[in-house]
Design an enzyme around this catalytic site. Structure first.
Site, mmCIF file in Angstrom:
data_model
loop_
_atom_site.group_PDB
_atom_site.id
_atom_site.type_symbol
_atom_site.label_atom_id
_atom_site.label_comp_id
_atom_site.label_asym_id
_atom_site.label_seq_id
_atom_site.Cartn_x
_atom_site.Cartn_y
_atom_site.Cartn_z
ATOM 1 N N ARG A 129 0.886 -1.174 -0.035
ATOM 2 C CA ARG A 129 0.063 -0.201 0.091
ATOM 3 C C ARG A 129 0.791 1.228 0.166
ATOM 4 O O ARG A 129 1.851 1.447 0.498
ATOM 5 C CB ARG A 129 -1.133 -0.037 1.442
ATOM 6 C CG ARG A 129 -1.995 -0.839 1.140
ATOM 7 C CD ARG A 129 -2.936 -0.787 2.415
ATOM 8 N NE ARG A 129 -2.181 -1.112 3.703
ATOM 9 C CZ ARG A 129 -1.819 -0.488 4.397
ATOM 10 N NH1 ARG A 129 -1.608 0.720 4.163
ATOM 11 N NH2 ARG A 129 -1.171 -0.843 5.392
ATOM 12 N N TYR A 188 -1.244 -3.554 -6.805
ATOM 13 C CA TYR A 188 -1.256 -4.290 -5.489
ATOM 14 C C TYR A 188 -2.524 -4.410 -4.681
ATOM 15 O O TYR A 188 -3.059 -3.323 -4.587
ATOM 16 C CB TYR A 188 -0.034 -3.778 -4.690
ATOM 17 C CG TYR A 188 -0.147 -4.187 -3.207
ATOM 18 C CD1 TYR A 188 0.350 -5.221 -2.998
ATOM 19 C CD2 TYR A 188 -0.730 -3.456 -2.198
ATOM 20 C CE1 TYR A 188 0.239 -5.924 -1.739
ATOM 21 C CE2 TYR A 188 -0.831 -4.059 -0.987
ATOM 22 C CZ TYR A 188 -0.371 -5.043 -0.775
ATOM 23 O OH TYR A 188 -0.405 -5.899 0.501
ATOM 24 N N LYS A 196 -9.624 -2.375 1.794
ATOM 25 C CA LYS A 196 -9.200 -1.186 2.627
ATOM 26 C C LYS A 196 -10.204 0.092 2.201
ATOM 27 O O LYS A 196 -10.418 0.842 3.000
ATOM 28 C CB LYS A 196 -7.787 -0.902 2.171
ATOM 29 C CG LYS A 196 -6.820 -2.087 2.843
ATOM 30 C CD LYS A 196 -6.878 -2.365 4.124
ATOM 31 C CE LYS A 196 -6.160 -3.414 4.639
ATOM 32 N NZ LYS A 196 -6.437 -3.716 5.978
ATOM 33 N N HIS A 237 -10.607 -2.090 11.977
ATOM 34 C CA HIS A 237 -9.399 -2.999 11.249
ATOM 35 C C HIS A 237 -8.949 -3.931 12.260
ATOM 36 O O HIS A 237 -8.199 -3.966 12.903
ATOM 37 C CB HIS A 237 -7.964 -2.222 11.134
ATOM 38 C CG HIS A 237 -6.853 -2.481 10.147
ATOM 39 N ND1 HIS A 237 -5.610 -2.314 10.154
ATOM 40 C CD2 HIS A 237 -6.851 -3.821 9.534
ATOM 41 C CE1 HIS A 237 -5.049 -2.830 9.639
ATOM 42 N NE2 HIS A 237 -5.664 -3.804 9.085
ATOM 43 N N SER A 254 -1.151 -3.427 10.148
ATOM 44 C CA SER A 254 -0.747 -4.494 9.166
ATOM 45 C C SER A 254 0.338 -5.211 9.569
ATOM 46 O O SER A 254 1.230 -4.592 9.849
ATOM 47 C CB SER A 254 -0.732 -3.683 7.948
ATOM 48 O OG SER A 254 -1.731 -2.775 7.699
ATOM 49 N N CYS A 274 1.039 -7.534 11.653
ATOM 50 C CA CYS A 274 1.559 -7.578 13.202
ATOM 51 C C CYS A 274 0.592 -9.011 13.737
ATOM 52 O O CYS A 274 0.669 -8.966 14.828
ATOM 53 C CB CYS A 274 1.185 -6.424 13.829
ATOM 54 S SG CYS A 274 1.992 -5.302 13.604
ATOM 55 N N ASP A 297 -9.252 -9.545 9.363
ATOM 56 C CA ASP A 297 -8.835 -8.391 9.159
ATOM 57 C C ASP A 297 -9.542 -7.175 9.434
ATOM 58 O O ASP A 297 -9.294 -6.013 9.899
ATOM 59 C CB ASP A 297 -8.344 -8.126 7.435
ATOM 60 C CG ASP A 297 -7.431 -6.731 7.172
ATOM 61 O OD1 ASP A 297 -6.533 -6.496 8.133
ATOM 62 O OD2 ASP A 297 -7.739 -6.280 6.219
ATOM 63 N N ARG A 314 1.653 -12.000 -0.731
ATOM 64 C CA ARG A 314 0.591 -12.308 -0.040
ATOM 65 C C ARG A 314 -0.279 -13.692 -0.644
ATOM 66 O O ARG A 314 0.276 -14.077 -1.841
ATOM 67 C CB ARG A 314 -0.390 -11.203 -0.459
ATOM 68 C CG ARG A 314 0.050 -9.841 0.029
ATOM 69 C CD ARG A 314 -0.376 -9.862 1.360
ATOM 70 N NE ARG A 314 0.074 -8.638 2.383
ATOM 71 C CZ ARG A 314 -0.528 -8.098 2.961
ATOM 72 N NH1 ARG A 314 -1.794 -8.469 3.739
ATOM 73 N NH2 ARG A 314 -0.375 -6.820 3.816
HETATM 74 C C1 OXD Z 1 -3.033 -4.547 5.395
HETATM 75 C C2 OXD Z 1 -3.814 -5.708 4.862
HETATM 76 O O1 OXD Z 1 -2.226 -3.755 4.662
HETATM 77 O O2 OXD Z 1 -4.744 -6.179 5.576
HETATM 78 O O3 OXD Z 1 -3.613 -4.107 6.543
HETATM 79 O O4 OXD Z 1 -3.422 -6.039 3.766
HETATM 80 MN MN MN Z 2 -4.981 -5.183 7.211
#
Ligand code: OXD
Ligand code: MN
Length: 619
Positions: A104, A234, A243, A263, A285, A287, A312, A403
């Protein structure tokens, strides 16, 4: 011609290394790509975007199996996808994004509200009329020679009152195939929208343009329920459901309509006696939200079961004075590196088949590989850029933000209530960041408003999920810094107001799995062992967990945590739970600096919380 016994990599010099993002038009046979919606407002909008972008043809998606097979076949022909070995990873594919386009990009993400104040101090703002005009300029003729796909989708379980309809126009087949995994896509959305030209639905326009970072913008127009994203392929920038709609536009709508878009992962945890709680947890993100949502309790917790509702995003509303949550998504878009049978067996099982990988390494026998996968590395692979790789290479084989996109149905630990329209009742909310120091393993807020303060002052070391420096501590309120679609001060106020409407509010906690000792090593084993922290959280929800009062909140003692069967000595536990006053003086100063940087938008209740925290440290 590939000879038997010849390693696959010797045949990769040609087309398999070269992977396309931008690809020419495709021409479906009759019966594919022609499911036109009947809603006139949608037809008018598609017509308008078509006139502007001038595609070769329009492909109306219906989400069917036949359509999917056709799009995959075309993607293979055009080198948008590589097919993985059918035995090793059935029905799965690899895509490589442009190396300039792997995360991102927050600096080109904009909230385009009529005034800058509405976007607030934490968002990039851009004036709507000027931005439309700039983006329309970029989109003019952008799809010449390409197919324009129209992707209808819903976010949320089909019978949830929170569920939203979206349409994404895109010139990327990778986006269409990903949207089919990540959302409930196709006819279901057309049926839900119906024919009312005034119905609420999100307009999303995406074009790869020429994948040039200089012409890359992700723009949100909350008042128009519209998103325009150009110049990127992406996922986080282009799967507009995620998002962009579920969080940025979602949070704006949530405030207006009295609910919450967060989130957060959502998990269920059931005791051996069959007592079940749900918790929602906000971590920034990359984590460990997916790992936590799919946690397998260690042997010591025999009979305990953790199930995943979402990994998420949580949409939550108030019912009977309680918070109920749904997962608006239908799949997981998770970070691959580090995923293994040791760290996350449920994720590994989920991605063994029917998975779309991006930017991982390709082995010579058609399998995928990444740093942290179980077993030894391959002796040779093609890395995420399409170059030869061996264990001696300096470069990583998989990009750190590579991913997987996989349907949530693949998850062996999927919660049985995931489709329930009313959602699941939330007993606890957990905030957490990646902090090497200062922040204890777990503590509990004194009440809702104090909990909002914990969320508002959350910080975390930055990760590869966003372009920019990795490992720098930044404040990331409620893990929503990159995702709040309006003024952060109003967002804090919304949280406080929600608390006032809850008669049985969830308890709020803060966790930190990432604290390090003097030797620079993690103090806490993490992963499945996080069950021990979760168990204390549930004990607190059931009013039978012990705790001591500290300046920062209720802290467990070593005795209050169930550490049975875990090889950890008492000094380490003390270090994990300790409050170092010197570190906290710095932390308090950082809270003040952060609030000051927001230029007066922080609600007075949170300023008071900060003052009370400072005072408690002086007691
Ligand atoms: C992020 C995702 O970037 O969930 O938070 O992909
Ligand atoms: Mn996320």
């Amino acid at each position: 011609m590939i000879q038997r016994g010849e390693p696959l990599h010797s045949c990769l010099n040609g087309h398999l290394r070269f992977m396309k993002n931008v690809a020419p038009a495709i021409f479906p046979p009759n019966g594919i790509g022609d499911t036109k919606p009947t809603n006139q407002a949608v037809l008018d909008w598609v017509h308008e975007i078509g006139k502007l972008t001038k595609p070769e043809n329009i492909f109306w998606c219906d989400g069917s199996e036949r359509e999917n097979e056709f799009l995959i076949a075309e993607s293979l022909k055009q080198n948008v996808l590589i097919k993985l070995d059918e035995k090793k990873v059935p029905r799965s594919y690899l895509h490589r994004s442009n190396p300039n386009d792997v995360a991102r990009v927050e600096k080109v993400t904009f909230i385009c509200t009529p005034t800058k104040e509405e976007a607030g101090p934490t968002n990039n703002w851009s004036e709507p009329a000027e931005t439309y005009s700039k983006l329309y300029g970029l989109l003019n003729g952008a799809m010449r020679g390409r197919t324009m796909f129209v992707v209808p989708y819903i976010m949320g379980p089909p019978d949830s009152p929170l569920t939203k309809v979206g349409f994404e126009i895109t010139d990327s087949k990778y986006v269409v195939l990903s949207m089919r995994i990540m959302t409930r896509m196709g006819k279901i959305a057309l049926d839900r929208l119906g024919n009312d030209p005034k119905a609420e639905w999100n307009r999303g326009v995406h074009s790869l343009l020429d994948v040039d970072p200089q012409r890359r913008f992700i723009c949100h127009f909350p008042q128009d329920n519209t998103i325009i994203s150009v110049g990127s392929g992406y996922g986080g920038n282009v799967l507009l459901s995620k998002k962009c709609l579920a969080l940025r536009i979602g949070s704006y709508l949530a405030r207006k309509q009295g609910w919450m878009a967060e989130h957060m992962l959502i998990l269920g945890v059931e005791s051996p006696q069959g007592k079940k709680h749900y918790v929602a947890a906000a971590f920034p993100s990359a984590c460990g939200k997916t790992n936590f949502a799919m946690l397998i309790p260690p042997a010591h917790f025999k009979g305990w079961k953790v199930t995943t509702v979402g990994d998420d995003i949580a949409w939550m509303e108030i019912r009977d004075g309680r918070l109920f949550a749904v997962n608006p998504e239908n799949g997981y878009f998770g970070v691959v590196p580090g995923t293994s049978y040791k760290s996350n067996p449920n994720a590994m099982k989920s991605i063994e088949h029917d998975t779309l990988y991006t930017n991982v390494a390709l082995t010579d026998d058609g399998d995928v590989w990444w740093e942290g996968k179980d077993g030894p590395p391959p002796t040779h692979a093609i890395d995420w850029r399409g170059n030869d790789w061996t264990p001696d290479s300096k470069e990583k084989a998989a990009h750190p933000n590579s991913r997987f996109a996989t349907p949530m149905r693949n998850n062996p630990a999927l919660d049985p209530n995931v489709e329930k329209g009313e959602g699941v009742p939330i007993s606890a909310i957990i905030f957490g960041g990646r902090r090497s120091d200062t922040v204890p393993l777990v503590y509990e807020a004194f009440d809702w408003t104090h909990g909002v303060y914990l969320g508002a002052t959350m910080a975390s070391e930055t990760t590869a999920a966003a372009a920019g420096t990795v490992g720098k501590v930044r404040r990331d309120p409620m893990a929503m810094l990159p995702f709040c679609g309006y003024n952060i001060g109003d967002y804090f106020r919304h949280w406080i107001d929600i608390g006032k409407r809850l008669t049985s509010p969830p308890l709020i906690f803060n966790v930190n799995w990432f604290r390090k000792g003097a030797n620079g090593k993690f103090l806490w084993p993490g992963f499945g062992e996080n069950m021990r922290v979760l168990k204390w959280i549930l004990d607190r929800c059931e009013q039978n967990g012990g705790a001591v009062k500290s300046p920062v909140g209720w802290l467990p003692t070593a005795h209050d945590l169930d550490l049975g069967g875990l090889d950890i000595d008492h000094t380490r536990v003390a270090d994990l739970l300790g409050i170092d006053h010197e570190e906290w003086q710095k932390e308090l100063a950082a809270h003040k600096t952060f609030f000051d940087s927001l230029g007066g938008v922080v609600p007075k209740e949170l300023q008071e919380q900060r003052e009370q925290l400072v005072a408690r440290f002086k007691e």
